[in-house]
Design an enzyme around this catalytic site. Structure first.
Site, short mmCIF file in Angstrom:
data_model
loop_
_atom_site.label_atom_id
_atom_site.label_comp_id
_atom_site.label_asym_id
_atom_site.label_seq_id
_atom_site.Cartn_x
_atom_site.Cartn_y
_atom_site.Cartn_z
N ASN A 10 35.23 -114.21 9.05
CA ASN A 10 35.76 -113.25 10.02
C ASN A 10 37.28 -113.40 10.00
OD1 ASN A 10 36.51 -111.80 12.26
ND2 ASN A 10 35.05 -112.77 13.65
N ARG A 90 33.07 -109.87 8.15
CA ARG A 90 33.21 -108.89 9.21
C ARG A 90 34.32 -107.93 8.79
NH1 ARG A 90 34.90 -110.27 15.38
NH2 ARG A 90 34.59 -108.19 16.21
N HIS A 178 33.20 -103.88 18.15
CA HIS A 178 32.35 -105.00 18.61
C HIS A 178 30.88 -104.78 18.24
CE1 HIS A 178 35.61 -106.11 21.73
NE2 HIS A 178 35.63 -106.98 20.75
N ARG A 238 45.92 -106.22 25.15
CA ARG A 238 45.86 -104.77 24.90
C ARG A 238 45.63 -104.02 26.21
NH1 ARG A 238 41.29 -105.03 20.40
NH2 ARG A 238 41.53 -107.29 20.44
N GLU A 377 28.21 -113.29 16.40
CA GLU A 377 28.52 -112.26 15.41
C GLU A 377 28.30 -112.76 13.98
OE1 GLU A 377 32.08 -112.05 17.72
OE2 GLU A 377 32.10 -109.87 17.55
#
Ligand code: AMP
Length: 396
Positions: A10, A90, A178, A238, A377
């Site tokens: 990732n 990913r 996501h 963010r 993940e």
């Protein structure tokens, strides 16, 4: 005899997370992270499958290729008898083409590269990770797993903006992100709570990046993130949802350049900006107890509540709310506060269960379930590699 393993990578802008899985099961052998790539304080951390620390070689990797090399040196020293049979990645953006994981070949690589302009802060690092792994493991299949793929099932009304339709045709769409996390939670719900999984579930992935997804009968029907990973909930740094008129104002009236606006929206806003620059880290904000920290937490909680209503509306109701991500899995405060004013939706938290971090934290009286499910993940990546390569093994 060497043990066949799958390596899940990732690659972020300045970090490389990795996890090593047995090729024939969901067993994790080790996981770690290379942080601060390209800086003097770059370092690697490695843990075994039970979370214990493992020794790592020294090194300050200057780029992703060097970070991967350091990762491999660490893994080879800690696990001398492994043989990597697949590398899974990913990849943030899969555009309109990719609605599931794929084996990377030249054509796939060209398509992933063509999506660079849609995710300029993430996609180049994902590509660098694939290239570095290709050089390190010649001939070993590489699998790309897209964060957008889970959302390709969304109906047009959640996929489009109200811009002239030619923009939709050229790819200006609500992709949602996501997806690997939502994929994992959905498969885990099927395993531990099949009746809930078959219903209307809102998943709140609350970490440094944060979004929510409405999942009906296992399929994504709406999400808070849009064209980029900037929309929706406020995040660590963010801004989340913002009137586009603010951007026009900043550029036209304040004379800010695109670089300045980009930095403002991606790096200086969210919890960090709202807390007056105190922190992007929820733990620090919870401990601080200052009015600025409080303001940041209040806004975060309020926007989650607001989007919870929107996600439930997209499904005509809600049967379960699932928290995951660093904040969702650990912050009792945020979970309790999000559910403070949700009785009207049939959501009621049992504060004892919440404090004990139990899997089901709703009360006996609650009409809908509230759950905490740790996301994984990297496991989704390893499972995809196993499936695509027809490797034997358990797991969804
Ligand atoms: P992630 O990006 O999923 O790793 O999540 C990172 C976020 O989780 C940061 O804001 C952390 O402060 C937050 N977090 C991790 N542990 C806790 C905790 N025990 N309490 C509150 N927030 C936490």
């Amino acid at each position: 005899m060497s043990r066949p393993v799958i390596l899940a990578l990732n690659a972020g802008s300045s970090s490389l997370k990795f996890e090593l899985f047995a090729a024939d099961s969901d067993e994790t052998l080790g996981h770690g992270i290379v942080e601060c790539i390209g800086r003097d304080d770059a370092c690697v951390r490695l843990h075994d499958g039970k979370g214990g620390n493992l020794p790592v070689p020294d090194g300050q990797p200057a780029d992703h290729a060097a970070a991967l090399q350091l990762t491999l040196d660490s893994l080879r020293a800690a696990f001398p008898d492994i043989r990597v049979v697949a590398v899974g990645h990913r990849v943030v953006h899969g555009g309109v083409h990719f609605d599931g994981p794929v084996i990377v070949d030249d054509e796939v690589m060209a398509r992933i590269e063509a999506l660079d302009p849609f995710a300029p802060l993430h996609q180049p690092h994902n590509i660098a990770g694939i290239r570095a792994a290709g050089a390190a493991f010649p001939g070993v299949p590489q699998i790309a797993c897209f964060d957008t793929a889970f959302h390709r099932t969304q109906p047009l009304v959640n996929d489009t903006f109200a811009l002239p339709s030619r923009f939709y045709d050229e790819g200006v769409r609500r992709y949602g992100f996501h997806g690997l996390s939502y994929d994992y939670i959905t498969s885990e719900l099927k395993r531990i709570a099949p009746l809930i999984a078959a219903g209307r579930v809102v998943i709140a992935h609350l970490g440094n990046g944060a979004s929510m997804c409405a999942v009906q009968s296992g399929r994504s029907v709406a999400s808070t993130m849009g064209f980029t990973a900037l929309d929706g909930l406020p995040m660590g740094t963010r801004c989340g949802q913002l009137d586009p008129g603010v951007v026009l104002y900043l550029m036209e009236q304040r004379g800010m350049t695109t670089d300045q606006v980009r930095r403002l929206l991606y790096e200086d806003s969210g919890l960090l900006g709202l807390s007056g620059g105190l922190s992007n880290d929820m733990r620090t904000l919870e401990r601080a107890g200052t009015p600025e920290a409080q303001r940041a937490i209040d806004y975060f909680v309020f926007r989650i509540q607001r989007e919870l209503g929107a996600m439930a509306a997209a499904m005509g109701g809600i049967d379960a709310l699932v928290f995951c991500g660093g904040i969702g899995e650990n912050s009792r405060l945020v979970r309790a506060r999000v559910c403070e004013r949700t009785e009207w939706m049939g959501l009621e938290v049992d504060h004892g269960r919440n404090a004990r971090n139990e899997t089901i934290i709703s009360s006996e009286m609650s009409r809908a379930h509230v759950m905490v499910v740790p996301t994984q993940e990297e496991l989704v990546i390893a499972r995809a590699a196993r499936r695509l390569l027809n490797l034997p093994g358990q797991g969804g």
